[in-house]
Design a protein around this motif. Structure first.
Motif, mmCIF file in Angstrom:
data_model
loop_
_atom_site.group_PDB
_atom_site.id
_atom_site.type_symbol
_atom_site.label_atom_id
_atom_site.label_comp_id
_atom_site.label_asym_id
_atom_site.label_seq_id
_atom_site.Cartn_x
_atom_site.Cartn_y
_atom_site.Cartn_z
ATOM 1 N N LEU A 168 1.399 -1.377 0.096
ATOM 2 C CA LEU A 168 -0.143 0.225 -0.103
ATOM 3 C C LEU A 168 1.121 1.376 -0.116
ATOM 4 O O LEU A 168 0.509 2.538 -0.618
ATOM 5 N N ARG A 169 2.191 1.214 0.531
ATOM 6 C CA ARG A 169 2.825 2.487 0.400
ATOM 7 C C ARG A 169 3.962 2.678 -0.341
ATOM 8 O O ARG A 169 4.148 3.954 -0.588
ATOM 9 N N GLU A 170 4.077 1.043 -1.209
ATOM 10 C CA GLU A 170 5.198 1.863 -2.044
ATOM 11 C C GLU A 170 4.797 1.694 -3.205
ATOM 12 O O GLU A 170 3.506 1.304 -3.500
ATOM 13 N N GLY A 171 5.133 3.009 -3.871
ATOM 14 C CA GLY A 171 4.821 3.428 -5.139
ATOM 15 C C GLY A 171 5.969 2.437 -6.258
ATOM 16 O O GLY A 171 6.597 1.770 -5.971
ATOM 17 N N PRO A 172 5.676 2.736 -7.672
ATOM 18 C CA PRO A 172 6.906 2.022 -7.969
ATOM 19 C C PRO A 172 7.911 2.987 -8.247
ATOM 20 O O PRO A 172 8.322 4.112 -8.197
ATOM 21 N N ARG A 173 8.823 2.325 -8.041
ATOM 22 C CA ARG A 173 10.438 2.228 -7.937
ATOM 23 C C ARG A 173 10.983 2.507 -9.796
ATOM 24 O O ARG A 173 11.173 1.724 -10.104
ATOM 25 N N GLU A 174 11.900 3.571 -9.274
ATOM 26 C CA GLU A 174 13.140 3.932 -10.406
ATOM 27 C C GLU A 174 13.990 2.863 -10.386
ATOM 28 O O GLU A 174 14.110 3.587 -9.298
#
Length: 184
Positions: A168-174
């Motif tokens: 839920l916290r994670e966004g897509p990582r670069e």
């Protein structure tokens, strides 16, 4: 403390879950090989649930997925294994709580059933219980081994829940080394 827990990565949650699975299996094997307590069929199924969760945690730790989907998938898979273990431990405790006249009779051993019966029948027979699963061979602080295993599974459930919260916290990582342009 809660802030620190919220900041744990997928790999950290997975390694914590894997370490707790190793602890649970270490205790189970120690009780079997050092204390001489032979596992009943329900105990073996609880071990399978621990090993299933451990396998998911190991793959998740190695993979360390970027983004929400991977963390959620590993969290859901490991939570399914833990919930299965909770169900088997709960059933085991229920069998131990039955009065002696209501305890099912002992059936054939698990090895024999696995050799001659289809897996579906084996699962049905084991989960319906047998007399050996209703025996209480060991108590610690007034709690039987399936009770301690149930407590262990509840504690272990924190790791899959941590993975799900990380999703839920994670966004897509670069990708590493990528330059991110700042937008005004």
């Amino acid at each position: 403390m809660m802030t620190r827990l919220r900041q744990l990565s997928v790999r950290q949650w997975s390694l914590a879950g894997l370490a707790f699975c190793a602890l649970m299996m270490g205790v189970a094997l120690g009780l079997e090989h050092i204390a001489g307590l032979a596992p009943c069929p329900l105990c073996i199924f609880q071990r399978v649930a621990v090993l299933s969760a451990a396998a998911v945690f190991l793959v998740a730790a190695i993979h360390n997925p970027a983004g929400r989907l991977g963390a959620a998938a590993y969290g859901a898979l490991s939570l399914a294994a833990v919930i299965g273990g909770i169900g088997v431990a709960w059933r085991h405790l229920w069998l131990q709580s039955l009065p002696p006249e209501q305890v099912p009779s002992c059936g054939p051993g698990l090895d024999y059933m696995m050799d001659v019966l289809p897996l579906r029948d084996v699962l049905s027979m084991v989960l319906s219980g047998s007399g050996e699963c209703a025996e209480i061979d060991f108590l610690l602080a007034g709690i039987s081994l399936p009770g301690w295993t149930l407590i262990g599974f509840v504690v272990l459930a924190l790791a899959p829940l941590g993975l799900l919260f990380a999703a839920l916290r994670e966004g897509p990582r670069e990708p590493r080394g990528a330059v991110v342009a700042k937008q005004d």
